[in-house]
Scaffold this active site. Structure first.
Site, PDB file in Angstrom:
ATOM      1  N   SER A 138     -26.187 -10.584 -17.528  1.00  0.00           N
ATOM      2  CA  SER A 138     -27.050  -9.431 -17.851  1.00  0.00           C
ATOM      3  C   SER A 138     -26.804  -8.277 -16.883  1.00  0.00           C
ATOM      4  CB  SER A 138     -28.528  -9.823 -17.710  1.00  0.00           C
ATOM      5  OG  SER A 138     -28.954 -10.518 -18.816  1.00  0.00           O
TER       6      SER A 138
ATOM      7  N   ARG B  17     -27.084 -10.876 -36.734  1.00  0.00           N
ATOM      8  CA  ARG B  17     -28.294 -10.789 -35.889  1.00  0.00           C
ATOM      9  C   ARG B  17     -29.057  -9.498 -36.202  1.00  0.00           C
ATOM     10  NH1 ARG B  17     -26.688 -12.447 -29.898  1.00  0.00           N
ATOM     11  NH2 ARG B  17     -28.943 -12.260 -29.655  1.00  0.00           N
TER      12      ARG B  17
ATOM     13  N   ASP C 125     -33.401 -17.889 -22.570  1.00  0.00           N
ATOM     14  CA  ASP C 125     -32.046 -18.428 -22.755  1.00  0.00           C
ATOM     15  C   ASP C 125     -31.928 -19.880 -22.286  1.00  0.00           C
ATOM     16  OD1 ASP C 125     -31.203 -16.053 -23.810  1.00  0.00           O
ATOM     17  OD2 ASP C 125     -30.404 -15.269 -21.935  1.00  0.00           O
TER      18      ASP C 125
ATOM     19  N   SER D  34     -38.513  -7.934 -25.416  1.00  0.00           N
ATOM     20  CA  SER D  34     -37.050  -8.018 -25.450  1.00  0.00           C
ATOM     21  C   SER D  34     -36.433  -7.027 -24.476  1.00  0.00           C
ATOM     22  CB  SER D  34     -36.537  -7.737 -26.866  1.00  0.00           C
ATOM     23  OG  SER D  34     -35.155  -7.454 -26.820  1.00  0.00           O
TER      24      SER D  34
HETATM   25  C1  S3P Z   1     -30.579 -10.170 -22.442  1.00  0.00           C
HETATM   26  C2  S3P Z   1     -31.825 -10.275 -22.982  1.00  0.00           C
HETATM   27  C3  S3P Z   1     -32.274 -11.428 -23.765  1.00  0.00           C
HETATM   28  C4  S3P Z   1     -31.352 -12.629 -23.595  1.00  0.00           C
HETATM   29  C5  S3P Z   1     -29.918 -12.250 -23.659  1.00  0.00           C
HETATM   30  C6  S3P Z   1     -29.568 -11.232 -22.584  1.00  0.00           C
HETATM   31  C7  S3P Z   1     -30.225  -8.956 -21.688  1.00  0.00           C
HETATM   32  O1  S3P Z   1     -32.300 -11.074 -25.138  1.00  0.00           O
HETATM   33  O2  S3P Z   1     -31.634 -13.597 -24.578  1.00  0.00           O
HETATM   34  O3  S3P Z   1     -29.100 -13.394 -23.462  1.00  0.00           O
HETATM   35  O4  S3P Z   1     -29.231  -8.962 -20.940  1.00  0.00           O
HETATM   36  O5  S3P Z   1     -30.955  -7.960 -21.831  1.00  0.00           O
HETATM   37  P1  S3P Z   1     -33.594 -10.374 -25.791  1.00  0.00           P
HETATM   38  O6  S3P Z   1     -33.859  -9.181 -25.010  1.00  0.00           O
HETATM   39  O7  S3P Z   1     -33.217 -10.030 -27.188  1.00  0.00           O
HETATM   40  O8  S3P Z   1     -34.665 -11.417 -25.722  1.00  0.00           O
END
Ligand code: S3P
Length: 427
Positions: free
Chosen positions: A23, A120, A312, A163
């Site tokens: 991330s 998605r 995750d 999110s």
């Molecule tokens: C992430 C946010 C999460 C996570 C993804 C990485 C990110 O998704 O599941 O693996 O780097 O911002 P969501 O924000 O859709 O929950």
């Protein structure tokens, strides 16, 4: 690639350095490309997803040099149009964050992805961006996204889902609005806040309060940063260390941002013997070493506010719960159905094949333990890296060896996964 996994011969012993956070790696590339000047990023992830982000910024005219895991990003803060389709591969973070960046440019772009990403949901970003004045064509709210760059307005947006990808998309659009107003994003529960922390450290006019973040159009300063290890990758080792008998391992250099450490909180609540050693701050993010010992576990309920902090890690938590006494209930995790695979369906179906007592619910699952997993079956990853690694961890405690199909998907986030497991198992 088919992978055979047999019961761990030995306890897991020793220590490993956990690879770079995915991330944060995405964000480091995106934000330094938008800054004016030279940024240096150390310990950049070697996963396929951050590489997709890196390649896109090269196509958008940013000068990026890579020397092993160290990147130098030189930008004048402006992006150039690309005549190519911008391929986000398997990466939802790339597509959703890039949409927020590209919607406010003075050129058009097309973002595409692989089969999984093309299925998605993108309505969650198209909706707020459209309210900001963006024009995006999609295939019924699915990729490919054709983005017609134009001036955007600020917005006060209340998201129904928690999110970080949607939040970051809206904040990135808000960083470049032409009315110079405040763009505010509010979510039900706080999701990971790397975007807010990094943008602030780069000089953006951004304020976080509770589950809201508000940003004004700002110029970014370049950064020098070292990316911490990924707690989401560490999670597979935390689980393995807790369930492979007599294990004792240390995971070095793990990012411990409190919006990411739900797995550690829950594993401790389940009776896991986990200690954080030497917690420190590196470039605005908490980092530490994690010591994990084999433990007698008991069940717990996982729901509400903690879900975004371990979203995750739920597939590997399901594996952990098979080894916990009692009924573990996971609720409020509906959005797991929208990940690289429908992770509620895929982890439940595959763990069932291995002998787990596990049941799917609409927004989560129920797992009853403690059961010896029999194994002796072929399981599928559904082309999902986290399902692949969760099944591998389950394989370490199955009585008979298991076969995992399409195992190469681990490369999306963690190419060295098996090497590191073997390193701990052979000591
Ligand atoms: C992430 C946010 C999460 C996570 C993804 C990485 C990110 O998704 O599941 O693996 O780097 O911002 P969501 O924000 O859709 O929950």
């Amino acid at each position: 690639m088919q992978k055979t996994v047999s019961k761990a011969k030995n306890a897991l012993q020793g220590e490993i350095i956990v690879p770079s956070d995915k991330s944060i790696s995405h964000r480091a590339i995106i934000f330094s490309s938008l800054a004016c000047g030279k940024s240096t990023i150390k310990n950049f992830s070697d996963g396929q997803d951050p590489k997709s982000t890196l390649n896109i910024f090269k196509k958008l005219g940013v000068e990026i040099e890579q020397d092993n895991d160290c990147l130098t990003v030189i930008s004048n803060g402006k992006l150039n149009p690309s005549s190519n389709i911008l391929d986000c591969g398997n990466s939802g973070t790339t597509m959703r964050l890039l949409a927020g960046v590209l919607a406010g440019q003075n050129f058009n772009s097309v973002l595409s992805g692989d089969l999984s990403l093309s299925n998605r949901p993108m309505k969650r970003i198209i909706e707020p961006l459209s309210l900001m004045g963006a024009k995006i064509d999609s295939d019924n709210y699915k990729a490919p996204l054709k983005i017609y760059g134009r001036d955007l307005n600020s917005i006060d947006y209340k998201s129904k889902i928690s999110s970080a990808q949607v939040k970051s998309c809206v904040l990135l659009a808000g960083l470049n609005t032409k009315d110079f107003g405040v763009t505010k994003f509010t979510e039900p529960y706080l999701s990971r806040n790397h975007t807010e922390l990094m943008l602030k450290s780069m000089g953006a006019d951004i304020i976080s309060e509770g589950t809201s973040a508000a940003i004004r159009s700002s110029k970014l300063e370049p950064i020098k940063m070292t990316i911490p290890g990924d707690v989401s990758s560490a999670a597979f080792f935390i689980a393995a260390g807790l369930i492979v008998p007599n294990s004792k391992i240390i995971l070095r250099n793990v990012g411990l941002n409190p919006t990411r450490t739900g797995i550690i909180e829950v594993a401790k609540q389940m009776g896991g013997n986990i200690k954080i050693l030497d917690k420190r701050e590196v470039c605005g993010e908490y980092v530490g070493d994690i010591q994990v010992e084999y433990s007698e576990l008991h069940s717990c309920e996982i729901s509400g506010e903690i879900i975004p902090k371990l979203i995750d890690e739920i597939p590997v938590l399901a594996v952990l719960a098979t080894q916990a006494q009692g009924e573990t209930i996971i609720k409020d995790a509906q959005d797991l159905r929208n990940k690289e695979s429908d992770r509620i369906k895929t982890i439940v179906s595959e763990l069932k094949k291995l002998g787990a007592d596990i049941e799917e619910t609409e927004d989560g699952m129920i797992i009853r333990g403690k059961l010896n997993l029999k194994g002796g079956h072929k399981v599928r990853t559904y082309n999902d890296h986290r399902i692949a690694m969760s099944l591998y961890v389950a394989g370490l405690i199955c009585e008979k060896e298991i076969l995992i199909n399409e195992f190469e998907w681990v490369n999306i986030s963690f190419p060295e996964f098996e090497y590191l497991i073997e390193k701990l198992n052979n000591k």
